[in-house]
Design an enzyme around this catalytic site. Sequence first.
Site, PDB file in Angstrom:
ATOM      1  N   ARG A  15      -2.715   8.858   1.354  1.00 56.61           N
ATOM      2  CA  ARG A  15      -4.155   9.384   0.292  1.00 56.61           C
ATOM      3  C   ARG A  15      -5.644   9.087   0.786  1.00 56.61           C
ATOM      4  O   ARG A  15      -5.779   9.646   2.022  1.00 56.61           O
ATOM      5  CB  ARG A  15      -3.982   7.850   0.060  1.00 56.61           C
ATOM      6  N   LYS A  75      -7.707   2.615   2.547  1.00 55.67           N
ATOM      7  CA  LYS A  75      -7.083   0.793   3.228  1.00 55.67           C
ATOM      8  C   LYS A  75      -8.366   0.589   3.266  1.00 55.67           C
ATOM      9  O   LYS A  75      -9.281   1.163   4.056  1.00 55.67           O
ATOM     10  CB  LYS A  75      -5.793   1.219   3.715  1.00 55.67           C
ATOM     11  N   TYR A  94     -10.349  -0.120  -0.905  1.00 54.62           N
ATOM     12  CA  TYR A  94      -9.853  -0.925  -0.662  1.00 54.62           C
ATOM     13  C   TYR A  94      -9.842  -2.521   0.349  1.00 54.62           C
ATOM     14  O   TYR A  94      -9.881  -1.754   1.397  1.00 54.62           O
ATOM     15  CB  TYR A  94      -7.809  -1.540  -1.238  1.00 54.62           C
ATOM     16  N   HIS A  96      -9.525  -6.366   0.625  1.00 60.29           N
ATOM     17  CA  HIS A  96      -7.891  -6.994   0.657  1.00 60.29           C
ATOM     18  C   HIS A  96      -8.172  -7.824   2.148  1.00 60.29           C
ATOM     19  O   HIS A  96      -7.357  -8.679   2.460  1.00 60.29           O
ATOM     20  CB  HIS A  96      -7.087  -7.073   0.659  1.00 60.29           C
ATOM     21  N   GLU A 118     -11.274  -3.665  -5.246  1.00 59.68           N
ATOM     22  CA  GLU A 118     -10.220  -4.739  -5.955  1.00 59.68           C
ATOM     23  C   GLU A 118     -11.167  -6.016  -5.985  1.00 59.68           C
ATOM     24  O   GLU A 118     -10.386  -6.554  -7.223  1.00 59.68           O
ATOM     25  CB  GLU A 118      -9.181  -5.319  -4.994  1.00 59.68           C
ATOM     26  N   ASP A 270      -1.003  -7.463  -1.171  1.00 59.27           N
ATOM     27  CA  ASP A 270      -2.308  -7.509   0.158  1.00 59.27           C
ATOM     28  C   ASP A 270      -3.230  -7.796   0.112  1.00 59.27           C
ATOM     29  O   ASP A 270      -3.393  -8.276   0.866  1.00 59.27           O
ATOM     30  CB  ASP A 270      -2.579  -6.471  -0.819  1.00 59.27           C
TER      31      ASP A 270
END
Length: 371
Positions: A15, A75, A94, A96, A118, A270
């Site tokens: 991605r 990510k 993101y 996490h 998120e 995650d």
Amino acid sequence: MIIGIPKEIKTHEYRVGMIPASVKEVISHGHRVLVETNAGTGIGFSDQDYRDAGAHILDTATDVFAEAEMIVKVKEPQAIERAMLREGQILFTYLHLAPDPEQTHDLINSKAVCIAYETVTDKNGRLPLLAPMSEVAGRMSIQAGAFALEKSRGGSGMLLGGVPGVEPAKVVIIGGGVVGANAAQMALGMQADVTVIDRNIDVLRQLDAQFNGKLKTVYSTNDSIEKHVLDADLVIGGVLVVGATAPKLVTAEMIKKMKPGSAVVDVAIDQGGCVETSHATTHSEPTYIVDDVVHYCVANMPGAVARTSAVALNNVTLPYIVSLANKGYKKALQDDKHLLNGLNIYRGQITCKSVATSQDLLYVDAGSAIA
């Protein structure tokens, strides 16, 4: 503002933070976009596509990080990327963080402005930047589970939907949110026997109505989880506590008692995973076996369908990227309390309470931090 798009370097992550259409939109607002060469080739977007959209192509991630005022990724930044962040630079991706103290420590030390997709909310308390990836992961979880049940993968050799004269597999989905609802849709479509467990009665009512009573809904207790997990052929872990480490709802003892050849897909990995025996895997080696139970715990599941995922993600992140670029991060965050909820680390301070709690670190209110 100068916006940087580095190539993702996590294992089998194809991605990209911004597709050419998003780049073109941002440039129309007067901003400059720097893209690392080949950042989008994994999903069919060439450097020329980005040039045609108005972007500048740079040779290395180091060049992108050095010049950009805001880094847009997919990510969480890997260690080599975290080392390139600088004080006051915006990181939008993101993160996490709750189960990842090493990343938290590095981002604190960078003194960057770290906004996590998120934990951005909307007026209804939903997670608009997580939702499309949860939809993808929920649907993929059934594909992954069906794959894990194949005998050659260590599974019991069951076809998820069975055939006439042979009963279907029993699929138990823990968590009835976006992941759970999408997993249920796919599992029912494959004619499996589906049960969803959740502690919110309203969620169970909605699912019952959505699927016209075709799935079973069960209120979540320790007893009900154990009962249904032990009877399951496939367990989908779709539990989410916003920004926090996922609770371990499926214990190692339950795994020991599950049917040999059954499978677990822990979509919550995650955030640390909701199965006690889970640990993160990659698309290269997606599964492992504990006590004759196949575990699929890929930490970037949507990366396997990178084209669909990247476009879906860009659809929801673009308005926030434009806002941050047009207004600057302070005004953008002050004007939008929902975007402010995404601020996890601000210039060396943890501004997400659930992350601070998970790691027993000092929490500073996000609004006060940027004031």
